[in-house]
Design an enzyme around this catalytic site. Sequence first.
Site, PDB file in Angstrom:
ATOM      1  N   HIS A 286      70.707  14.876 -75.959  1.00 13.80           N
ATOM      2  CA  HIS A 286      71.097  16.101 -75.252  1.00 13.80           C
ATOM      3  C   HIS A 286      71.595  17.154 -76.248  1.00 13.80           C
ATOM      4  O   HIS A 286      72.745  17.605 -76.176  1.00 13.80           O
ATOM      5  CB  HIS A 286      72.192  15.783 -74.225  1.00 13.80           C
TER       6      HIS A 286
ATOM      7  N   GLY B 274      68.625  23.137 -70.874  1.00 13.25           N
ATOM      8  CA  GLY B 274      67.190  23.068 -71.152  1.00 13.25           C
ATOM      9  C   GLY B 274      66.725  21.784 -71.798  1.00 13.25           C
ATOM     10  O   GLY B 274      65.577  21.686 -72.252  1.00 13.25           O
TER      11      GLY B 274
ATOM     12  N   GLY C 252      66.144  18.755 -70.427  1.00 14.75           N
ATOM     13  CA  GLY C 252      65.121  18.055 -69.659  1.00 14.75           C
ATOM     14  C   GLY C 252      63.749  18.661 -69.851  1.00 14.75           C
ATOM     15  O   GLY C 252      62.770  17.959 -70.114  1.00 14.75           O
TER      16      GLY C 252
ATOM     17  N   THR D  65      62.766  20.516 -72.335  1.00 18.47           N
ATOM     18  CA  THR D  65      62.342  20.334 -73.727  1.00 18.47           C
ATOM     19  C   THR D  65      61.846  18.920 -73.966  1.00 18.47           C
ATOM     20  O   THR D  65      60.837  18.712 -74.659  1.00 18.47           O
ATOM     21  CB  THR D  65      63.505  20.661 -74.682  1.00 18.47           C
ATOM     22  N   ALA D  66      62.521  17.928 -73.396  1.00 19.78           N
ATOM     23  CA  ALA D  66      62.106  16.530 -73.568  1.00 19.78           C
ATOM     24  C   ALA D  66      60.743  16.285 -72.933  1.00 19.78           C
ATOM     25  O   ALA D  66      59.886  15.602 -73.505  1.00 19.78           O
ATOM     26  CB  ALA D  66      63.150  15.595 -72.964  1.00 19.78           C
ATOM     27  N   ARG D  67      60.521  16.844 -71.748  1.00 25.73           N
ATOM     28  CA  ARG D  67      59.219  16.667 -71.092  1.00 25.73           C
ATOM     29  C   ARG D  67      58.124  17.420 -71.843  1.00 25.73           C
ATOM     30  O   ARG D  67      56.985  16.953 -71.929  1.00 25.73           O
ATOM     31  CB  ARG D  67      59.308  17.104 -69.626  1.00 25.73           C
TER      32      ARG D  67
END
Length: 293
Positions: free
Chosen positions: A195, A200, A202, A204-206
């Site tokens: 994190h 943002g 989530g 960015t991770a996706r």
Amino acid sequence: MFKPRFGYTHQMVKLLLRIEQARALVEYIAVPPDLIQTMRREAKVKSVRYSTGIEGNPLSLLEVQAVIQKPRGCKGSAAQQEVRNYWNCLTFIDKAQRRHVPPNEAFIRRLHAMIAVRNAGRRQKSSAYRGSMPPGMLFAVRDSETGAIEYIPPCYEDVPPLMRGFSAWLVSDASGQLPTPIRAAIAEWQLLTIHPFSDGNGRTARALATYLLAADGYDLKGLYSLEEYHWRDLPRYYSSLQMNLLPHYYDGRNDPPDLAPWIIYFLETMTQACEQVISTLARGRPGLASGAK
């Protein structure tokens, strides 16, 4: 350097084989170019709608499509800006994978800089990591409805070394030897776990998982939206990420834990998406308007 922990299971292997079969079939099914183009755009619109929707964006699928069709520079609400940001991020991903840009720390910070744009004017090229909180305040991920704490990420001082270790793993030989879907699953989980940004994370991770899949041809020519399948069962998406771990990072997530439950969920979701692509190509009928929510 980050070292993920998991063991291959019979279920994982079966899911990987189904994904490989779908990937091969896409290359052999004769499909008109205009259908491919239509499906690719529809999948991109869905990725924008559902990845932002997971984070609370209220715009429907058709509203998202309308925002994307507006000329660049049009003013709008915060929700509309969020949609344009993610569309621009996915466009950048398309270009980056053709240029074989390595998924290093600079790349991740660039992704976030596009996702986190809020106002008009000059855009940042790279995002800074989150800093300290005011005295008496805790940086935590909370339930959007109840406000209850769901996750307490690592201290901000630990973010830079954690990101260095994570990005070193992403470009390492050990990472490259993993099946791409498993590598993408691990990358999404670890970035969400660190994190690193104030918001943002989530999206960015996706987006990072999307890039890793696209770079190795596992996006099936860009014909599906993995975020759509997360959205279909959000409680399972969140519970799979949590894996029954305690909410504080330093109470087991820093070890790291056995990632098999999350990886299996990710592979199951990806398998559903890939096999739906094959079914749609066989019928020759895409459908953005169906269930446009």
